[in-house]
Design a protein around this motif. Structure first.
Motif, PDB file in Angstrom:
ATOM      1  N   VAL A   1      69.784 -29.964  -3.568  1.00 54.72           N
ATOM      2  CA  VAL A   1      69.829 -30.613  -2.264  1.00 54.72           C
ATOM      3  C   VAL A   1      68.938 -31.856  -2.264  1.00 54.72           C
ATOM      4  N   VAL A   2      69.552 -32.994  -1.945  1.00 53.85           N
ATOM      5  CA  VAL A   2      68.830 -34.249  -1.793  1.00 53.85           C
ATOM      6  C   VAL A   2      68.442 -34.339  -0.317  1.00 53.85           C
ATOM      7  N   GLU A   3      67.140 -34.399  -0.056  1.00 53.94           N
ATOM      8  CA  GLU A   3      66.697 -34.549   1.329  1.00 53.94           C
ATOM      9  C   GLU A   3      66.764 -36.017   1.717  1.00 53.94           C
ATOM     10  N   PRO A   4      67.370 -36.310   2.889  1.00 55.61           N
ATOM     11  CA  PRO A   4      67.406 -37.714   3.315  1.00 55.61           C
ATOM     12  C   PRO A   4      65.989 -38.213   3.589  1.00 55.61           C
ATOM     13  N   VAL A   5      65.760 -39.470   3.276  1.00 53.53           N
ATOM     14  CA  VAL A   5      64.442 -40.056   3.481  1.00 53.53           C
ATOM     15  C   VAL A   5      64.282 -40.339   4.976  1.00 53.53           C
ATOM     16  N   ILE A   6      63.164 -39.865   5.538  1.00 54.23           N
ATOM     17  CA  ILE A   6      62.898 -40.086   6.959  1.00 54.23           C
ATOM     18  C   ILE A   6      61.556 -40.776   7.085  1.00 54.23           C
ATOM     19  N   TYR A   7      61.499 -41.798   7.893  1.00 52.92           N
ATOM     20  CA  TYR A   7      60.238 -42.495   8.084  1.00 52.92           C
ATOM     21  C   TYR A   7      60.095 -42.889   9.553  1.00 52.92           C
ATOM     22  N   PRO A   8      58.865 -42.954  10.063  1.00 55.86           N
ATOM     23  CA  PRO A   8      58.657 -43.387  11.448  1.00 55.86           C
ATOM     24  C   PRO A   8      58.378 -44.895  11.502  1.00 55.86           C
ATOM     25  N   PRO A   9      59.403 -45.720  11.766  1.00 58.32           N
ATOM     26  CA  PRO A   9      59.191 -47.164  11.787  1.00 58.32           C
ATOM     27  C   PRO A   9      58.350 -47.588  12.988  1.00 58.32           C
ATOM     28  N   ASP A  10      58.490 -46.817  14.045  1.00 59.15           N
ATOM     29  CA  ASP A  10      57.779 -47.128  15.282  1.00 59.15           C
ATOM     30  C   ASP A  10      57.689 -45.817  16.044  1.00 59.15           C
ATOM     31  N   PHE A  11      56.497 -45.409  16.413  1.00 58.85           N
ATOM     32  CA  PHE A  11      56.338 -44.105  17.064  1.00 58.85           C
ATOM     33  C   PHE A  11      57.171 -43.962  18.327  1.00 58.85           C
ATOM     34  N   SER A  12      57.490 -45.074  18.998  1.00 58.66           N
ATOM     35  CA  SER A  12      58.287 -44.980  20.217  1.00 58.66           C
ATOM     36  C   SER A  12      59.736 -44.609  19.910  1.00 58.66           C
ATOM     37  N   MET A  13      60.179 -44.863  18.666  1.00 64.49           N
ATOM     38  CA  MET A  13      61.570 -44.587  18.309  1.00 64.49           C
ATOM     39  C   MET A  13      61.747 -43.221  17.654  1.00 64.49           C
ATOM     40  N   GLY A  14      60.681 -42.585  17.230  1.00 64.44           N
ATOM     41  CA  GLY A  14      60.822 -41.301  16.537  1.00 64.44           C
ATOM     42  C   GLY A  14      61.192 -41.513  15.092  1.00 64.44           C
ATOM     43  N   GLN A  15      61.729 -40.491  14.464  1.00 58.63           N
ATOM     44  CA  GLN A  15      62.079 -40.569  13.044  1.00 58.63           C
ATOM     45  C   GLN A  15      63.535 -41.000  12.876  1.00 58.63           C
TER      46      GLN A  15
ATOM     47  N   ALA B   1      66.673 -41.403   9.913  1.00 57.61           N
ATOM     48  CA  ALA B   1      67.131 -41.110   8.547  1.00 57.61           C
ATOM     49  C   ALA B   1      67.735 -42.376   7.952  1.00 57.61           C
ATOM     50  N   ILE B   2      67.384 -42.667   6.701  1.00 56.74           N
ATOM     51  CA  ILE B   2      67.957 -43.827   6.020  1.00 56.74           C
ATOM     52  C   ILE B   2      69.348 -43.435   5.534  1.00 56.74           C
ATOM     53  N   PRO B   3      70.368 -44.217   5.908  1.00 57.62           N
ATOM     54  CA  PRO B   3      71.729 -43.873   5.488  1.00 57.62           C
ATOM     55  C   PRO B   3      71.919 -44.009   3.986  1.00 57.62           C
ATOM     56  N   SER B   4      73.098 -43.741   3.537  1.00 59.80           N
ATOM     57  CA  SER B   4      73.418 -43.517   2.132  1.00 59.80           C
ATOM     58  C   SER B   4      73.077 -44.618   1.155  1.00 59.80           C
ATOM     59  N   VAL B   5      71.832 -44.647   0.772  1.00 59.40           N
ATOM     60  CA  VAL B   5      71.430 -45.241  -0.490  1.00 59.40           C
ATOM     61  C   VAL B   5      71.598 -44.058  -1.444  1.00 59.40           C
ATOM     62  N   ASN B   6      71.948 -42.928  -0.842  1.00 55.29           N
ATOM     63  CA  ASN B   6      72.037 -41.656  -1.554  1.00 55.29           C
ATOM     64  C   ASN B   6      73.116 -41.620  -2.618  1.00 55.29           C
ATOM     65  N   THR B   7      74.108 -42.509  -2.548  1.00 52.33           N
ATOM     66  CA  THR B   7      75.205 -42.438  -3.500  1.00 52.33           C
ATOM     67  C   THR B   7      74.701 -42.479  -4.942  1.00 52.33           C
ATOM     68  N   GLU B   8      73.797 -43.422  -5.237  1.00 49.63           N
ATOM     69  CA  GLU B   8      73.250 -43.501  -6.600  1.00 49.63           C
ATOM     70  C   GLU B   8      72.444 -42.248  -6.934  1.00 49.63           C
ATOM     71  N   TRP B   9      71.644 -41.782  -5.968  1.00 52.06           N
ATOM     72  CA  TRP B   9      70.843 -40.574  -6.182  1.00 52.06           C
ATOM     73  C   TRP B   9      71.747 -39.371  -6.416  1.00 52.06           C
ATOM     74  N   ASP B  10      72.830 -39.285  -5.651  1.00 51.20           N
ATOM     75  CA  ASP B  10      73.770 -38.166  -5.791  1.00 51.20           C
ATOM     76  C   ASP B  10      74.400 -38.160  -7.186  1.00 51.20           C
ATOM     77  N   ILE B  11      74.778 -39.343  -7.654  1.00 52.40           N
ATOM     78  CA  ILE B  11      75.396 -39.446  -8.981  1.00 52.40           C
ATOM     79  C   ILE B  11      74.399 -39.021 -10.059  1.00 52.40           C
ATOM     80  N   LYS B  12      73.169 -39.532  -9.966  1.00 59.84           N
ATOM     81  CA  LYS B  12      72.125 -39.184 -10.943  1.00 59.84           C
ATOM     82  C   LYS B  12      71.816 -37.688 -10.880  1.00 59.84           C
ATOM     83  N   ALA B  13      71.697 -37.144  -9.660  1.00 61.51           N
ATOM     84  CA  ALA B  13      71.410 -35.710  -9.494  1.00 61.51           C
ATOM     85  C   ALA B  13      72.537 -34.865 -10.085  1.00 61.51           C
ATOM     86  N   LYS B  14      73.779 -35.271  -9.865  1.00 63.50           N
ATOM     87  CA  LYS B  14      74.932 -34.538 -10.408  1.00 63.50           C
ATOM     88  C   LYS B  14      74.897 -34.554 -11.938  1.00 63.50           C
ATOM     89  N   GLU B  15      74.569 -35.725 -12.519  1.00 66.77           N
ATOM     90  CA  GLU B  15      74.470 -35.822 -13.975  1.00 66.77           C
ATOM     91  C   GLU B  15      73.387 -34.884 -14.508  1.00 66.77           C
TER      92      GLU B  15
END
Length: 162
Positions: free
Chosen positions: A41-55, A57-71
């Motif tokens: 399981v690849v956990e999505p990266v979550i960061y607080p850019p601004d406390f007023s906005m909450g957390q 999730a960064i959208p799919s930069v995951n494609t490369e990570w998914d391919i590498k993880a699958k390999e």
């Protein structure tokens, strides 16, 4: 009626603990002639850019990570799982315990074999345990492994690996 174990799910996070749990699960699968399912399981990266906005999730930069993880997962399966044991590898994105439970349901597995990492104290309070959450919510029996295992030592196996 005796329980039949035809499908075994093993969550893999590439830690020494999960690799040892895999070795234990292979023995299990061979004894029961069961099919193995490996999930990472690849956990999505979550960061607080601004406390007023909450957390956010960064959208799919995951494609490369998914391919590498699958390999990497396929490479682990090829190197560790002997011929004659049927195996399926899966990459998921999300909270590990939820994705493990979902995969167990989707694949209709009979048993989950998962390693615990032995967190204690504040770390356990803050983060909880994926294995503990899987045990509480899984749709099937869960075998948790932690050091020491009778007749099976994580430390001995880790030394052999290195």
């Amino acid at each position: 009626m005796a329980a039949e174990i035809n499908k075994v799910l093993v969550p893999i996070d590439f830690s020494d603990y999960s690799k040892i749990a895999l070795k234990y699960a292979i023995d299990f699968a061979q004894k029961f002639n069961a099919e193995m399912f490996l999930v990472y399981v690849v956990e999505p990266v979550i960061y607080p850019p601004d406390f007023s906005m909450g957390q956010i999730a960064i959208p799919s930069v995951n494609t490369e990570w998914d391919i590498k993880a699958k390999e990497e997962l396929d490479k682990l399966a090829d190197s560790e799982i002997p011929d004659g044991v049927k195996v399926k590898t899966t990459i998921k994105t999300g909270k590990p315990f939820l994705e493990i439970i979902e995969t167990a349901s989707e694949e209709d597995v009979d048993l989950i074999i998962i390693a615990t990492h032995g967190h204690s104290g504040m770390e356990h309070i803050l983060f909880g345990s994926t294995a503990e959450k899987v045990v509480r919510k899984a749709p099937c029996p869960v075998l948790t492994l932690r050091e020491p295992i009778k007749g099976f030592s994580f430390k001995d196996e880790i030394k052999k690996e290195k």
